[in-house]
Design a protein around this motif. Structure first.
Motif, PDB file in Angstrom:
ATOM      1  N   GLU A  92       0.840  -1.191   0.000  1.00 36.43           N
ATOM      2  CA  GLU A  92       0.000   0.000   0.000  1.00 36.43           C
ATOM      3  C   GLU A  92       0.882   1.250   0.000  1.00 36.43           C
ATOM      4  OE1 GLU A  92      -3.018  -0.054   3.059  1.00 36.43           O
ATOM      5  OE2 GLU A  92      -2.868  -2.237   3.207  1.00 36.43           O
ATOM      6  N   ILE A  93       0.267   2.402  -0.292  1.00 38.26           N
ATOM      7  CA  ILE A  93       0.999   3.669  -0.323  1.00 38.26           C
ATOM      8  C   ILE A  93       1.694   3.938   1.012  1.00 38.26           C
ATOM      9  CG2 ILE A  93       0.684   6.188  -0.369  1.00 38.26           C
ATOM     10  CD1 ILE A  93       0.912   5.006  -3.108  1.00 38.26           C
ATOM     11  N   LYS A  94       1.072   3.539   2.132  1.00 40.81           N
ATOM     12  CA  LYS A  94       1.677   3.799   3.446  1.00 40.81           C
ATOM     13  C   LYS A  94       2.974   3.025   3.654  1.00 40.81           C
ATOM     14  CE  LYS A  94      -1.081   0.339   5.920  1.00 40.81           C
ATOM     15  NZ  LYS A  94       0.025  -0.561   6.216  1.00 40.81           N
ATOM     16  N   ASP A  95       3.262   2.077   2.762  1.00 44.42           N
ATOM     17  CA  ASP A  95       4.492   1.306   2.869  1.00 44.42           C
ATOM     18  C   ASP A  95       5.686   2.008   2.215  1.00 44.42           C
ATOM     19  OD1 ASP A  95       3.106  -0.793   4.121  1.00 44.42           O
ATOM     20  OD2 ASP A  95       2.535  -1.645   2.186  1.00 44.42           O
ATOM     21  N   ILE A  96       5.459   3.197   1.641  1.00 43.82           N
ATOM     22  CA  ILE A  96       6.498   3.892   0.878  1.00 43.82           C
ATOM     23  C   ILE A  96       7.118   5.028   1.685  1.00 43.82           C
ATOM     24  CG2 ILE A  96       6.987   5.235  -1.200  1.00 43.82           C
ATOM     25  CD1 ILE A  96       6.307   2.359  -1.822  1.00 43.82           C
ATOM     26  N   SER A  97       8.456   5.055   1.733  1.00 43.31           N
ATOM     27  CA  SER A  97       9.181   6.162   2.368  1.00 43.31           C
ATOM     28  C   SER A  97      10.426   6.474   1.544  1.00 43.31           C
ATOM     29  CB  SER A  97       9.605   5.802   3.796  1.00 43.31           C
ATOM     30  OG  SER A  97       8.485   5.635   4.640  1.00 43.31           O
ATOM     31  N   GLY A  98      10.886   7.723   1.613  1.00 41.18           N
ATOM     32  CA  GLY A  98      12.118   8.095   0.923  1.00 41.18           C
ATOM     33  C   GLY A  98      12.171   9.567   0.593  1.00 41.18           C
ATOM     34  N   GLY A 128       4.283   6.989   3.338  1.00 38.06           N
ATOM     35  CA  GLY A 128       3.322   7.352   2.301  1.00 38.06           C
ATOM     36  C   GLY A 128       2.873   8.794   2.314  1.00 38.06           C
ATOM     37  N   ILE A 129       3.244   9.564   3.345  1.00 34.44           N
ATOM     38  CA  ILE A 129       2.814  10.959   3.484  1.00 34.44           C
ATOM     39  C   ILE A 129       3.961  11.896   3.103  1.00 34.44           C
ATOM     40  CG2 ILE A 129       1.911  12.733   5.036  1.00 34.44           C
ATOM     41  CD1 ILE A 129      -0.033  10.481   4.641  1.00 34.44           C
ATOM     42  N   ILE A 130       3.662  12.915   2.298  1.00 31.62           N
ATOM     43  CA  ILE A 130       4.665  13.922   1.950  1.00 31.62           C
ATOM     44  C   ILE A 130       4.834  14.860   3.143  1.00 31.62           C
ATOM     45  CG2 ILE A 130       5.227  15.849   0.416  1.00 31.62           C
ATOM     46  CD1 ILE A 130       3.569  14.398  -1.747  1.00 31.62           C
ATOM     47  N   GLU A 131       5.966  14.723   3.830  1.00 33.14           N
ATOM     48  CA  GLU A 131       6.229  15.525   5.022  1.00 33.14           C
ATOM     49  C   GLU A 131       6.971  16.809   4.685  1.00 33.14           C
ATOM     50  OE1 GLU A 131       5.152  14.965   7.974  1.00 33.14           O
ATOM     51  OE2 GLU A 131       4.459  12.877   7.880  1.00 33.14           O
ATOM     52  N   LYS A 169      -0.180  15.446   1.982  1.00 23.95           N
ATOM     53  CA  LYS A 169      -0.903  14.524   1.104  1.00 23.95           C
ATOM     54  C   LYS A 169      -0.175  13.189   1.017  1.00 23.95           C
ATOM     55  CE  LYS A 169      -3.474  17.536  -2.058  1.00 23.95           C
ATOM     56  NZ  LYS A 169      -4.778  16.938  -1.761  1.00 23.95           N
ATOM     57  N   THR A 170      -0.923  12.134   0.695  1.00 28.02           N
ATOM     58  CA  THR A 170      -0.263  10.870   0.387  1.00 28.02           C
ATOM     59  C   THR A 170       0.328  10.990  -1.008  1.00 28.02           C
ATOM     60  OG1 THR A 170      -2.143   9.799  -0.707  1.00 28.02           O
ATOM     61  CG2 THR A 170      -2.045   9.647   1.700  1.00 28.02           C
ATOM     62  N   LEU A 171       1.274  10.107  -1.315  1.00 31.16           N
ATOM     63  CA  LEU A 171       1.871  10.104  -2.652  1.00 31.16           C
ATOM     64  C   LEU A 171       0.817   9.958  -3.739  1.00 31.16           C
ATOM     65  CD1 LEU A 171       5.135   7.961  -2.627  1.00 31.16           C
ATOM     66  CD2 LEU A 171       4.883  10.341  -3.334  1.00 31.16           C
ATOM     67  N   LEU A 172      -0.171   9.096  -3.497  1.00 32.12           N
ATOM     68  CA  LEU A 172      -1.199   8.859  -4.505  1.00 32.12           C
ATOM     69  C   LEU A 172      -2.107  10.074  -4.665  1.00 32.12           C
ATOM     70  CD1 LEU A 172      -2.156   6.724  -6.484  1.00 32.12           C
ATOM     71  CD2 LEU A 172      -3.699   5.850  -4.713  1.00 32.12           C
ATOM     72  N   GLU A 173      -2.433  10.732  -3.561  1.00 29.86           N
ATOM     73  CA  GLU A 173      -3.222  11.962  -3.630  1.00 29.86           C
ATOM     74  C   GLU A 173      -2.493  13.012  -4.460  1.00 29.86           C
ATOM     75  OE1 GLU A 173      -5.709  13.230   0.135  1.00 29.86           O
ATOM     76  OE2 GLU A 173      -3.737  12.505   0.745  1.00 29.86           O
ATOM     77  N   ALA A 174      -1.201  13.198  -4.159  1.00 34.18           N
ATOM     78  CA  ALA A 174      -0.423  14.230  -4.853  1.00 34.18           C
ATOM     79  C   ALA A 174      -0.312  13.926  -6.333  1.00 34.18           C
ATOM     80  CB  ALA A 174       0.971  14.332  -4.233  1.00 34.18           C
ATOM     81  N   LEU A 175      -0.182  12.648  -6.667  1.00 32.24           N
ATOM     82  CA  LEU A 175      -0.082  12.262  -8.071  1.00 32.24           C
ATOM     83  C   LEU A 175      -1.356  12.609  -8.830  1.00 32.24           C
ATOM     84  CD1 LEU A 175       1.716  10.747 -10.180  1.00 32.24           C
ATOM     85  CD2 LEU A 175       0.480   8.670  -9.533  1.00 32.24           C
ATOM     86  N   ASN A 176      -2.478  12.554  -8.134  1.00 33.52           N
ATOM     87  CA  ASN A 176      -3.766  12.795  -8.775  1.00 33.52           C
ATOM     88  C   ASN A 176      -4.366  14.146  -8.417  1.00 33.52           C
ATOM     89  OD1 ASN A 176      -4.592  10.184 -10.251  1.00 33.52           O
ATOM     90  ND2 ASN A 176      -3.807   9.451  -8.308  1.00 33.52           N
ATOM     91  N   THR A 177      -3.507  15.084  -8.010  1.00 34.28           N
ATOM     92  CA  THR A 177      -3.929  16.449  -7.696  1.00 34.28           C
ATOM     93  C   THR A 177      -3.350  17.388  -8.752  1.00 34.28           C
ATOM     94  OG1 THR A 177      -4.010  16.030  -5.321  1.00 34.28           O
ATOM     95  CG2 THR A 177      -3.788  18.312  -6.000  1.00 34.28           C
TER      96      THR A 177
END
Length: 235
Positions: free
Chosen positions: A40-46, A70-73, A99-107
């Protein structure tokens, strides 16, 4: 075999069931010093950087994101091109964080170049190609500022040249170019510059504009050996 919640065509309904064998999940990707199976998106960091460009290819954006779970900090948006793009960057910086990565991608991030940069960063991060893929625990929030120079100004290079009159250095990472030094062959051998970030910091600290200016004028290369000096914006 569980009941499928979706409609099936008659052809599929009449097929014999064949059990799935491999169930090992996704291939692990490197994230902040760990190998992670991202479901899931929450599994992504970097933390990573990427470049985007607008549809007419007249402007570009360098985007830096620091993603945790998964959250853009943290987001750093640097643009070059049309004047409207700088205002778009201001809006995008407000939009991205939280935003989550997926939210930002679709914003809609207002500007083509910023949207393209977001797409490129998404691909980097979800495929384990971030800058911190092998850095234990990644980087703390605030690390994006390390890309900026003194006074938190973007480091840019601006050069102009013609075949008829040669090159003009306008701005380097060090600062705004005041003079180019030329040798006896009229070749560039150094330059004088003012570090605008440091100068403005000095003014904020209470120095006079003249004192702040003079204390932050520096030279590079063999400037002192020049036989001719030109103002790249006037000469």
């Amino acid at each position: 075999m569980s009941e499928c919640p979706y409609a099936l065509t008659r052809e599929v309904q009449n097929m014999a069931y064949v059990a799935k064998g491999p169930k090992h999940g996704p291939a692990p990707i490197p994230e902040e010093g760990n190998w992670v199976k991202a479901f899931e998106i929450k599994d992504i960091s970097g933390l990573t950087h990427g470049i985007g460009w607008c549809a007419p290819e007249q402007g570009a954006c360098k985007l830096t994101l620091n993603v945790k779970n998964g959250i853009i900090e943290e987001a750093l948006v640097e643009t070059i091109g049309c004047s409207g793009m700088t205002h778009s960057a201001a809006m995008a910086a407000e939009i991205l964080q939280g935003k989550t990565l997926l939210e930002a991608l679709n914003t809609d991030l207002v500007c083509d170049a910023i949207n393209v940069a977001m797409r490129e960063l998404f691909l980097q991060i979800v495929y384990g190609r971030s800058q911190t893929a092998f850095s234990e625990d990644g980087l703390p929030i605030g690390s994006g500022l390390d890309d900026l120079g003194k006074g938190l100004r973007s480091q840019v290079g601006t050069m102009y040249a013609t075949k008829e009159k040669g090159v003009r250095y306008l701005e380097m990472a060090e600062g705004y170019i005041l003079e180019q030094a030329l040798d006896a062959n009229n070749e560039v051998i150094g330059y004088k510059f003012i570090h605008l970030g440091k100068m403005l910091e000095a003014v904020k600290a209470g120095k006079s504009y003249q004192e702040a200016f003079e204390s932050n004028v520096k030279t590079y290369g063999r400037y002192n050996e020049g036989v001719k000096f030109i103002d790249p914006r006037k000469n």
